[in-house]
Design a protein around this motif. Sequence first.
Motif, PDB file in Angstrom:
ATOM      1  N   PHE A 215      -5.478   6.809  -5.620  1.00 47.65           N
ATOM      2  CA  PHE A 215      -5.289   5.860  -4.517  1.00 47.65           C
ATOM      3  C   PHE A 215      -6.621   5.554  -3.838  1.00 47.65           C
ATOM      4  O   PHE A 215      -6.926   4.396  -3.525  1.00 47.65           O
ATOM      5  CB  PHE A 215      -4.292   6.430  -3.501  1.00 47.65           C
ATOM      6  CG  PHE A 215      -3.964   5.481  -2.379  1.00 47.65           C
ATOM      7  CD1 PHE A 215      -2.981   4.513  -2.528  1.00 47.65           C
ATOM      8  CD2 PHE A 215      -4.661   5.552  -1.179  1.00 47.65           C
ATOM      9  CE1 PHE A 215      -2.693   3.630  -1.495  1.00 47.65           C
ATOM     10  CE2 PHE A 215      -4.375   4.668  -0.143  1.00 47.65           C
ATOM     11  CZ  PHE A 215      -3.394   3.710  -0.303  1.00 47.65           C
ATOM     12  N   GLU A 216      -7.413   6.591  -3.612  1.00 46.12           N
ATOM     13  CA  GLU A 216      -8.692   6.410  -2.927  1.00 46.12           C
ATOM     14  C   GLU A 216      -9.615   5.459  -3.696  1.00 46.12           C
ATOM     15  O   GLU A 216     -10.290   4.617  -3.113  1.00 46.12           O
ATOM     16  CB  GLU A 216      -9.375   7.767  -2.735  1.00 46.12           C
ATOM     17  CG  GLU A 216     -10.716   7.729  -2.034  1.00 46.12           C
ATOM     18  CD  GLU A 216     -10.651   7.140  -0.631  1.00 46.12           C
ATOM     19  OE1 GLU A 216      -9.579   7.190   0.003  1.00 46.12           O
ATOM     20  OE2 GLU A 216     -11.696   6.618  -0.178  1.00 46.12           O
TER      21      GLU A 216
ATOM     22  N   ALA B  85      -3.224   2.654 -12.605  1.00 44.26           N
ATOM     23  CA  ALA B  85      -2.188   2.132 -11.714  1.00 44.26           C
ATOM     24  C   ALA B  85      -1.148   1.307 -12.450  1.00 44.26           C
ATOM     25  O   ALA B  85       0.040   1.407 -12.164  1.00 44.26           O
ATOM     26  CB  ALA B  85      -2.823   1.284 -10.611  1.00 44.26           C
TER      27      ALA B  85
ATOM     28  N   LEU C   4       0.587   6.766  -6.906  1.00 45.56           N
ATOM     29  CA  LEU C   4      -0.709   7.259  -7.367  1.00 45.56           C
ATOM     30  C   LEU C   4      -1.014   8.627  -6.768  1.00 45.56           C
ATOM     31  O   LEU C   4      -0.481   8.983  -5.714  1.00 45.56           O
ATOM     32  CB  LEU C   4      -1.818   6.271  -6.960  1.00 45.56           C
ATOM     33  CG  LEU C   4      -1.670   4.841  -7.486  1.00 45.56           C
ATOM     34  CD1 LEU C   4      -2.733   3.943  -6.875  1.00 45.56           C
ATOM     35  CD2 LEU C   4      -1.762   4.813  -9.010  1.00 45.56           C
TER      36      LEU C   4
ATOM     37  N   TRP D 238       1.962   1.882  -3.570  1.00 46.68           N
ATOM     38  CA  TRP D 238       0.868   2.449  -4.367  1.00 46.68           C
ATOM     39  C   TRP D 238       0.633   3.901  -3.982  1.00 46.68           C
ATOM     40  O   TRP D 238       0.388   4.757  -4.820  1.00 46.68           O
ATOM     41  CB  TRP D 238      -0.422   1.647  -4.156  1.00 46.68           C
ATOM     42  CG  TRP D 238      -0.472   0.322  -4.848  1.00 46.68           C
ATOM     43  CD1 TRP D 238      -0.701  -0.897  -4.277  1.00 46.68           C
ATOM     44  CD2 TRP D 238      -0.335   0.068  -6.263  1.00 46.68           C
ATOM     45  NE1 TRP D 238      -0.698  -1.886  -5.231  1.00 46.68           N
ATOM     46  CE2 TRP D 238      -0.478  -1.320  -6.448  1.00 46.68           C
ATOM     47  CE3 TRP D 238      -0.101   0.881  -7.366  1.00 46.68           C
ATOM     48  CZ2 TRP D 238      -0.410  -1.915  -7.706  1.00 46.68           C
ATOM     49  CZ3 TRP D 238      -0.023   0.297  -8.628  1.00 46.68           C
ATOM     50  CH2 TRP D 238      -0.165  -1.085  -8.784  1.00 46.68           C
ATOM     51  N   ARG D 239       0.732   4.193  -2.696  1.00 51.42           N
ATOM     52  CA  ARG D 239       0.470   5.560  -2.241  1.00 51.42           C
ATOM     53  C   ARG D 239       1.485   6.543  -2.837  1.00 51.42           C
ATOM     54  O   ARG D 239       1.155   7.676  -3.163  1.00 51.42           O
ATOM     55  CB  ARG D 239       0.516   5.620  -0.707  1.00 51.42           C
ATOM     56  CG  ARG D 239      -0.225   6.792  -0.112  1.00 51.42           C
ATOM     57  CD  ARG D 239      -0.083   6.814   1.391  1.00 51.42           C
ATOM     58  NE  ARG D 239      -0.861   5.806   2.084  1.00 51.42           N
ATOM     59  CZ  ARG D 239      -2.159   5.937   2.394  1.00 51.42           C
ATOM     60  NH1 ARG D 239      -2.813   7.033   2.048  1.00 51.42           N
ATOM     61  NH2 ARG D 239      -2.782   4.988   3.046  1.00 51.42           N
TER      62      ARG D 239
ATOM     63  N   ARG E 131      -7.178   1.717  -4.599  1.00 50.33           N
ATOM     64  CA  ARG E 131      -6.707   0.908  -3.466  1.00 50.33           C
ATOM     65  C   ARG E 131      -7.648   0.939  -2.276  1.00 50.33           C
ATOM     66  O   ARG E 131      -7.483   0.141  -1.345  1.00 50.33           O
ATOM     67  CB  ARG E 131      -5.308   1.360  -3.033  1.00 50.33           C
ATOM     68  CG  ARG E 131      -4.258   1.401  -4.133  1.00 50.33           C
ATOM     69  CD  ARG E 131      -4.166   0.157  -4.993  1.00 50.33           C
ATOM     70  NE  ARG E 131      -4.049  -1.093  -4.256  1.00 50.33           N
ATOM     71  CZ  ARG E 131      -3.989  -2.279  -4.836  1.00 50.33           C
ATOM     72  NH1 ARG E 131      -4.015  -2.385  -6.155  1.00 50.33           N
ATOM     73  NH2 ARG E 131      -3.904  -3.364  -4.109  1.00 50.33           N
TER      74      ARG E 131
ATOM     75  N   GLU F 143       0.829  -1.194   0.000  1.00 49.28           N
ATOM     76  CA  GLU F 143       0.000   0.000   0.000  1.00 49.28           C
ATOM     77  C   GLU F 143       0.874   1.259   0.000  1.00 49.28           C
ATOM     78  O   GLU F 143       0.517   2.265  -0.613  1.00 49.28           O
ATOM     79  CB  GLU F 143      -0.939  -0.009   1.207  1.00 49.28           C
ATOM     80  CG  GLU F 143      -1.977  -1.135   1.161  1.00 49.28           C
ATOM     81  CD  GLU F 143      -2.812  -1.147  -0.130  1.00 49.28           C
ATOM     82  OE1 GLU F 143      -2.483  -1.968  -1.039  1.00 49.28           O
ATOM     83  OE2 GLU F 143      -3.762  -0.375  -0.254  1.00 49.28           O
TER      84      GLU F 143
END
Length: 147
Positions: free
Chosen positions: A34-35, A63, A29, A25-26, A38, A22
Motif C-alpha cells: 500500500f505504501e 495490486a 494490499l 486498496w488498504r 498507493r 483507498e
Amino acid sequence: MRLPRARKEASDETPPTIQKTEDEWRRELTPAQFEVLRRAGTERAFTGEYWDCHDDGVYRCAACQAPLFSSDTKFESGSGWPSFSEPAVADAVTLHRDDTHFMTRVEVCCRQCGGHLGHVFPDGPTPTGDRFCINSAALTLDRQQTS
Ligand code: FE
C-alpha cells in the motif's frame, strides 16, 4: 530531461481501468504494498524481495496482476531495486513527470490500476538506454509464465 522511448506509446491521460477506493486498496494490499502502490513510497534499497532475484517469469503488478516486466529484461543495476530495460509491453505502464524531493524524475505507474511502481532513468546500460527502477513491493513474480 530526456523521456524514455516508452513515453511515445503512453497516453497518460487515460484513466486506470481498475479504480478502487483507498480503503479498498488498504484492505487488499499489505502495508508495504500500500505504501508503495498507493502512497508513492519507496522501499529501502537492498531490502525488497526481488532486487537480487534471478528467476524466470513475468513480474505482475502486486495490486491488479497486470503483466508489467519480463525477467528477460531484468539487469544488475547495483541500485538495490529491481531494474528493467523496458516494460513487458509498452502500454503496460504510464509515465509522469515527478518534481518531488527536489528532483525531476519520471514516475512509472501501472496503466491498469494507476498504482505507483517506481521511476525510469535514462542511464541504463542496455540497448534501450532506459533503467526502470521498480519497487519489489509493487511486483509479484509469476514464475509459471515466461515471455
Ligand atoms: Fe496494477
